[in-house]
Design a protein around this motif. Structure first.
Motif, short mmCIF file in Angstrom:
data_model
loop_
_atom_site.label_atom_id
_atom_site.label_comp_id
_atom_site.label_asym_id
_atom_site.label_seq_id
_atom_site.Cartn_x
_atom_site.Cartn_y
_atom_site.Cartn_z
N MET A 1 0.83 -1.21 0.00
CA MET A 1 0.00 0.00 0.00
C MET A 1 0.86 1.26 0.00
N HIS A 2 1.97 1.20 0.82
CA HIS A 2 2.89 2.34 0.88
C HIS A 2 3.48 2.61 -0.50
N ALA A 3 3.86 1.53 -1.19
CA ALA A 3 4.44 1.68 -2.54
C ALA A 3 3.42 2.27 -3.50
N LEU A 4 2.17 1.87 -3.34
CA LEU A 4 1.13 2.41 -4.22
C LEU A 4 0.95 3.91 -4.01
N ARG A 5 1.01 4.31 -2.71
CA ARG A 5 0.87 5.73 -2.42
C ARG A 5 2.01 6.53 -3.03
N ILE A 6 3.22 5.96 -2.94
CA ILE A 6 4.38 6.65 -3.52
C ILE A 6 4.22 6.76 -5.03
N SER A 7 3.77 5.68 -5.68
CA SER A 7 3.57 5.69 -7.13
C SER A 7 2.53 6.72 -7.52
N PHE A 8 1.43 6.78 -6.75
CA PHE A 8 0.38 7.74 -7.05
C PHE A 8 0.89 9.18 -6.91
N ALA A 9 1.69 9.40 -5.87
CA ALA A 9 2.26 10.73 -5.66
C ALA A 9 3.18 11.11 -6.81
N LEU A 10 3.96 10.15 -7.29
CA LEU A 10 4.85 10.41 -8.42
C LEU A 10 4.07 10.77 -9.68
N ILE A 11 2.98 10.04 -9.89
CA ILE A 11 2.14 10.30 -11.07
C ILE A 11 1.56 11.71 -10.99
N LEU A 12 1.05 12.08 -9.78
CA LEU A 12 0.51 13.42 -9.61
C LEU A 12 1.57 14.48 -9.84
N GLY A 13 2.77 14.22 -9.34
CA GLY A 13 3.84 15.17 -9.53
C GLY A 13 4.22 15.34 -10.98
N LEU A 14 4.29 14.22 -11.70
CA LEU A 14 4.61 14.28 -13.13
C LEU A 14 3.51 15.01 -13.90
N THR A 15 2.24 14.75 -13.51
CA THR A 15 1.12 15.42 -14.17
C THR A 15 1.19 16.93 -13.95
N ALA A 16 1.50 17.33 -12.71
CA ALA A 16 1.62 18.76 -12.41
C ALA A 16 2.76 19.39 -13.19
N GLN A 17 3.89 18.66 -13.27
CA GLN A 17 5.02 19.18 -14.02
C GLN A 17 4.67 19.36 -15.49
N PHE A 18 3.94 18.36 -16.03
CA PHE A 18 3.55 18.41 -17.44
C PHE A 18 2.63 19.60 -17.69
N ALA A 19 1.68 19.82 -16.74
CA ALA A 19 0.75 20.94 -16.90
C ALA A 19 1.50 22.27 -16.88
N GLN A 20 2.50 22.37 -15.96
CA GLN A 20 3.25 23.62 -15.86
C GLN A 20 4.06 23.88 -17.12
N ALA A 21 4.40 22.81 -17.83
CA ALA A 21 5.24 22.96 -19.02
C ALA A 21 4.45 23.38 -20.25
N ARG A 22 3.14 23.42 -20.13
CA ARG A 22 2.32 23.79 -21.28
C ARG A 22 2.57 25.24 -21.69
N GLU A 23 2.55 25.46 -22.97
CA GLU A 23 2.59 26.82 -23.50
C GLU A 23 1.36 27.02 -24.37
N TYR A 24 0.73 28.16 -24.22
CA TYR A 24 -0.51 28.42 -24.92
C TYR A 24 -0.35 29.55 -25.94
N ARG A 25 -1.08 29.41 -27.00
CA ARG A 25 -1.28 30.51 -27.94
C ARG A 25 -2.67 31.06 -27.66
N TYR A 26 -2.78 32.38 -27.65
CA TYR A 26 -4.01 33.01 -27.19
C TYR A 26 -4.71 33.78 -28.31
N SER A 27 -6.02 33.86 -28.16
CA SER A 27 -6.84 34.86 -28.84
C SER A 27 -7.51 35.69 -27.76
N ASP A 28 -7.44 37.00 -27.88
CA ASP A 28 -8.13 37.88 -26.94
C ASP A 28 -9.49 38.21 -27.55
N ALA A 29 -10.54 37.65 -26.96
CA ALA A 29 -11.88 37.79 -27.51
C ALA A 29 -12.61 39.05 -27.07
#
Length: 340
Positions: free
Chosen positions: A1-29
């Motif tokens: 269970m402890h290993a699962l929690r660590i894996s889940f935390a790693l996945i969340l961390g990677l997801t957050a890192q990926f989101a932060q790395a996004r770059e957007y092109r904008y239209s101002d409506a």
């Protein structure tokens, strides 16, 4: 269970890192090229800020009223709410926008999308005036708005009757919009500063129901900073939008500055899960706007301020909201030209 929690935390961390790395092109409506005195910082500053903020396209509108500097006021006001002097409908705002647009090199004009706004929405001659403007510059105007109806204290300052989004004069304008395939941006407050209920909702619902072939962009979903000063957060806004988006396929929502907080982001700057769910459920119906007025030095910062909320959306939805949805409501002819 402890290993699962660590894996889940790693996945969340990677997801957050990926989101932060996004770059957007904008239209101002939602951008006003001039302010309430019909003055502008100009195209050079606008394009500099577009480059700084990765803003590829902007809606370019005037301000349909001009603020009067009254004889009794010793100092020129800086904003429409600066004193009690009137404001008045000002058709020349569109002349100023058209002139500025025409000075831009042809290859840059494709990034600018002029909306026509200089008319009195209480006047049943308004549609005839708009038709004349469209015929004077064929192909220049790509939308109508921002149309001022219920608009906080500005409503009381404008000479004449209070405009309503469901009046007879605007019904004629909406028929014209359908004829020319033009989207319409409406400023129509959902309520007053005091009433904790959707007091004016019918005024926006009537056009949505009666003009199903018109694409309506509801400026900041009927909210305003003045409403928030008195009521903070409108608890009925989210369920109201859920119903309306399901009921009216011609409704689009401008998520400009008064929507960022307290709706999209909480007091700590974290995305609100309920709003993330709503936008994700209607990925083609939301767009971003700065609502800057004649000055563009904060434009890039205003648009990138939406990034925490965009990062919480699925990536494809985030790019639609950031850039694509505004372009998709423009006239079909314009969309075809952009696709070439």
């Amino acid at each position: 269970m402890h290993a699962l929690r660590i894996s889940f935390a790693l996945i969340l961390g990677l997801t957050a890192q990926f989101a932060q790395a996004r770059e957007y092109r904008y239209s101002d409506a939602h951008l006003h090229y001039v302010d309430f005195f019909q003055e502008s910082a100009g195209m050079t500053e606008l394009f500099e800020q577009m480059a700084a903020g990765n803003i590829e396209h902007v809606m370019l509108s005037g301000i349909p009223v001009a603020k009067k500097w009254h004889e009794d006021e010793p100092k020129r006001p800086r904003y429409y709410a600066g004193d009690d002097a009137d404001a008045y409908w000002y058709s020349a705002t569109d002349v100023l926008v058209a002139h500025a647009y025409k000075q831009v090199p042809a290859e840059q004009r494709t990034r600018l999308h002029p909306f026509l706004s200089g008319f009195n929405p209480n006047d049943k001659n308004a549609d005839a005036h708009i038709r004349r403007m469209l015929e004077l510059d064929p192909g220049l105007w790509q939308g109508i708005g921002e149309v001022f109806t219920r608009h906080d204290d500005l409503t009381a300052l404008i000479n004449g009757d209070t405009p309503r989004a469901n009046n007879e004069a605007l019904a004629r304008v909406f028929h014209l919009a359908a004829e020319y395939d033009l989207p319409v941006m409406l400023h129509s407050n959902i309520t007053s500063k005091r009433e904790r209920n959707p007091l004016y909702l019918q005024e926006i619902e009537d056009p949505l129901r009666n003009h199903p072939h018109v694409r309506f962009i509801w400026a900041h979903a009927g909210t305003s900073m003045e409403i928030h000063r008195h009521q903070e957060k409108l608890d009925f806004l989210l369920p109201t939008l859920q119903r309306m988006l399901k009921q009216y396929p011609n409704l689009y929502i401008d998520l400009s500055w008064t929507m960022l907080q307290p709706y999209l982001l909480d007091a700590e700057g974290k995305p609100d899960p309920a709003w993330v769910k709503l936008v994700s459920s209607y990925p083609a119906r939301f767009m971003l706007g700065s609502d800057v007025v004649g000055r563009f030095n904060g434009l890039a910062e205003n648009m990138t301020g939406f990034k925490p909320f965009l990062d919480a959306l699925p990536e494809d939805v985030a790019q639609q909201v950031a850039r694509d949805n505004f372009l998709a409501v423009l006239p079909r002819k314009v969309q075809a030209e952009l696709a070439e």
